[in-house]
Design an enzyme around this catalytic site. Sequence first.
Site, mmCIF file in Angstrom:
data_model
loop_
_atom_site.group_PDB
_atom_site.id
_atom_site.type_symbol
_atom_site.label_atom_id
_atom_site.label_comp_id
_atom_site.label_asym_id
_atom_site.label_seq_id
_atom_site.Cartn_x
_atom_site.Cartn_y
_atom_site.Cartn_z
ATOM 1 N N GLU A 90 5.193 -4.944 6.764
ATOM 2 C CA GLU A 90 4.503 -3.866 7.504
ATOM 3 C C GLU A 90 5.121 -3.662 8.882
ATOM 4 O O GLU A 90 5.102 -2.557 9.426
ATOM 5 C CB GLU A 90 3.005 -4.196 7.648
ATOM 6 N N ALA B 87 0.862 -1.181 0.000
ATOM 7 C CA ALA B 87 0.000 0.000 0.000
ATOM 8 C C ALA B 87 0.899 1.232 0.000
ATOM 9 O O ALA B 87 2.067 1.157 0.388
ATOM 10 C CB ALA B 87 -0.892 -0.013 1.233
ATOM 11 N N GLU C 294 -0.815 -9.288 -0.346
ATOM 12 C CA GLU C 294 -2.217 -9.579 -0.011
ATOM 13 C C GLU C 294 -3.094 -9.550 -1.263
ATOM 14 O O GLU C 294 -4.007 -10.365 -1.416
ATOM 15 C CB GLU C 294 -2.712 -8.576 1.044
ATOM 16 N N GLY D 134 0.605 -5.002 1.084
ATOM 17 C CA GLY D 134 -0.683 -5.060 0.383
ATOM 18 C C GLY D 134 -0.552 -5.711 -0.984
ATOM 19 O O GLY D 134 -1.518 -6.305 -1.488
HETATM 20 N N1 DAK Z 1 4.604 3.185 -0.865
HETATM 21 C C1 DAK Z 1 4.963 4.336 -1.416
HETATM 22 N N2 DAK Z 1 6.089 4.480 -2.148
HETATM 23 C C2 DAK Z 1 6.866 3.377 -2.305
HETATM 24 C C3 DAK Z 1 6.523 2.132 -1.738
HETATM 25 C C4 DAK Z 1 5.308 2.040 -0.970
HETATM 26 N N3 DAK Z 1 4.870 0.909 -0.420
HETATM 27 N N4 DAK Z 1 7.489 1.242 -2.055
HETATM 28 C C5 DAK Z 1 8.390 1.930 -2.809
HETATM 29 N N5 DAK Z 1 8.013 3.196 -2.962
HETATM 30 C C6 DAK Z 1 8.714 4.262 -3.723
HETATM 31 C C7 DAK Z 1 9.965 4.704 -2.989
HETATM 32 O O1 DAK Z 1 9.647 5.665 -2.004
HETATM 33 C C8 DAK Z 1 10.765 5.293 -4.120
HETATM 34 O O2 DAK Z 1 10.253 6.563 -4.439
HETATM 35 P P1 DAK Z 1 11.259 7.811 -4.763
HETATM 36 O O3 DAK Z 1 12.160 7.887 -3.593
HETATM 37 O O4 DAK Z 1 11.957 7.371 -6.024
HETATM 38 O O5 DAK Z 1 10.339 8.974 -4.934
HETATM 39 C C9 DAK Z 1 10.429 4.382 -5.291
HETATM 40 O O6 DAK Z 1 9.198 3.732 -4.935
HETATM 41 C C10 DAK Z 1 11.481 3.304 -5.528
HETATM 42 O O7 DAK Z 1 11.696 2.655 -4.299
HETATM 43 P P2 DAK Z 1 13.165 2.449 -3.669
HETATM 44 O O8 DAK Z 1 14.086 3.548 -4.084
HETATM 45 O O9 DAK Z 1 12.979 2.235 -2.222
HETATM 46 O O10 DAK Z 1 13.611 1.110 -4.407
HETATM 47 P P3 DAK Z 1 14.611 -0.024 -3.881
HETATM 48 O O11 DAK Z 1 14.825 -0.919 -5.057
HETATM 49 O O12 DAK Z 1 15.785 0.586 -3.193
HETATM 50 O O13 DAK Z 1 13.776 -0.817 -2.747
HETATM 51 C C11 DAK Z 1 11.791 -1.900 -1.839
HETATM 52 C C12 DAK Z 1 12.637 -1.517 -3.112
HETATM 53 C C13 DAK Z 1 10.503 -2.524 -2.327
HETATM 54 C C14 DAK Z 1 12.577 -2.909 -0.995
HETATM 55 C C15 DAK Z 1 11.556 -0.598 -1.010
HETATM 56 O O14 DAK Z 1 11.010 0.403 -1.872
HETATM 57 C C16 DAK Z 1 10.579 -0.810 0.124
HETATM 58 O O15 DAK Z 1 10.972 -1.313 1.177
HETATM 59 N N6 DAK Z 1 9.327 -0.399 -0.056
HETATM 60 C C17 DAK Z 1 8.314 -0.466 0.976
HETATM 61 C C18 DAK Z 1 7.824 -1.874 1.162
HETATM 62 C C19 DAK Z 1 6.798 -1.967 2.266
HETATM 63 O O16 DAK Z 1 7.073 -1.621 3.422
HETATM 64 N N7 DAK Z 1 5.586 -2.451 1.926
HETATM 65 C C20 DAK Z 1 4.503 -2.515 2.878
HETATM 66 C C21 DAK Z 1 3.742 -1.206 2.901
HETATM 67 S S1 DAK Z 1 2.408 -1.212 4.110
HETATM 68 C C22 DAK Z 1 -5.202 -1.524 3.826
HETATM 69 C C23 DAK Z 1 -4.831 -2.514 2.946
HETATM 70 C C24 DAK Z 1 -3.507 -2.866 2.827
HETATM 71 C C25 DAK Z 1 -2.548 -2.225 3.568
HETATM 72 C C26 DAK Z 1 -2.915 -1.237 4.450
HETATM 73 C C27 DAK Z 1 -4.238 -0.883 4.584
HETATM 74 N N8 DAK Z 1 -6.562 -1.163 3.959
HETATM 75 C C28 DAK Z 1 -7.568 -1.781 3.116
HETATM 76 C C29 DAK Z 1 -6.968 -0.130 4.814
HETATM 77 C C30 DAK Z 1 -1.153 -2.592 3.347
HETATM 78 C C31 DAK Z 1 -0.122 -1.960 3.933
HETATM 79 C C32 DAK Z 1 1.201 -2.055 3.317
HETATM 80 O O17 DAK Z 1 1.411 -2.674 2.314
#
Ligand code: DAK
Length: 259
Positions: A133, A67, A113, A110
């Site tokens: 998360e 997400a 999921e 997400g």
């Molecule tokens: N959200 C927003 N931006 C993201 C992102 C994300 N989840 N993942 C990556 N990006 C963006 C980065 O900020 C970066 O943007 P800029 O800095 O270029 O502006 C760009 O994508 C490229 O990412 P990286 O530079 O970080 O790329 P790397 O290859 O170095 O790393 C990575 C890739 C996937 C390991 C890293 O980006 C990362 O750790 N991303 C976050 C992964 C994460 O934590 N995912 C879980 C998010 S929480 C709900 C339903 C579902 C959910 C919540 C509520 N409801 C129905 C209410 C789910 C929650 C989640 O998924």
Amino acid sequence: MSHEESLILAETDGHVGIIRLNRPKVLNALNPELMAALAAQMETYDKDPGIYVIVLSGSEKAWAAGADIGDMAEQSVVSMYERDQFATWERIKRVKKPIVAAVSGWCLGGGCELMMHCDVVIASETAQFGQPEINIGVMPGAGGTQRLPRALGKALAMDVILSGRFLSAQEALDHGLVSRVVPKEHFFAEAVKVAHAIASKGPIALRFAKEGVLKAFETPLSEGLEFERKLFYMLFATEDQKEGMRAFVEKRKPTFKGK
Ligand code: DAK
């Protein structure tokens, strides 16, 4: 809206409806607008009598990295509650037609999921799966704590969810999270091929079979078996059942009409 600005890209290929997530700059992070567009397109294909199977894909680099964290960062419990984003996920859960996921690169949070809302998962050898998360102070919220253990078992699901570590495509295959792993050059073409193979079957039987398998996760065995039996009987009211069985007896290929 230009092609680059469309949050999803949709096209059809015969009886297969294809949807690609399209936020490449943020690794297909799922914001509410993208999820709404995705649910609407899924429903369009689900209602379209010419579409039998749906393919959902991201890019080679990312299926979806979760997400959109930027979108969620400053939300409050009240704003999250009022936005009720779960309603959008419910719409995807209700899709009756088989969904083939073509997954490459990041499949996280997400994104993982969303992948688990799909039915058959074709993964590129580069795909990485996880529920990270925990690293950002929350936990899975769109089914991860429930669907992941059903696929991986408790110990591995706990490891993935509590440590935030990623699983490789091969690990995901070994533990039943995905259906097949293919070389990265072929992940999308292979998913479309699988979708066409599925689309050649009887469309009503496909929908009933999907419903039956999903029921296995919701009910005790005896109830699930009873449900399966009713669906099975009902298929004998379809022309496709007659066509399928007669074609076998007459040693020819069946032509299913979804009737
Ligand atoms: N959200 C927003 N931006 C993201 C992102 C994300 N989840 N993942 C990556 N990006 C963006 C980065 O900020 C970066 O943007 P800029 O800095 O270029 O502006 C760009 O994508 C490229 O990412 P990286 O530079 O970080 O790329 P790397 O290859 O170095 O790393 C990575 C890739 C996937 C390991 C890293 O980006 C990362 O750790 N991303 C976050 C992964 C994460 O934590 N995912 C879980 C998010 S929480 C709900 C339903 C579902 C959910 C919540 C509520 N409801 C129905 C209410 C789910 C929650 C989640 O998924």
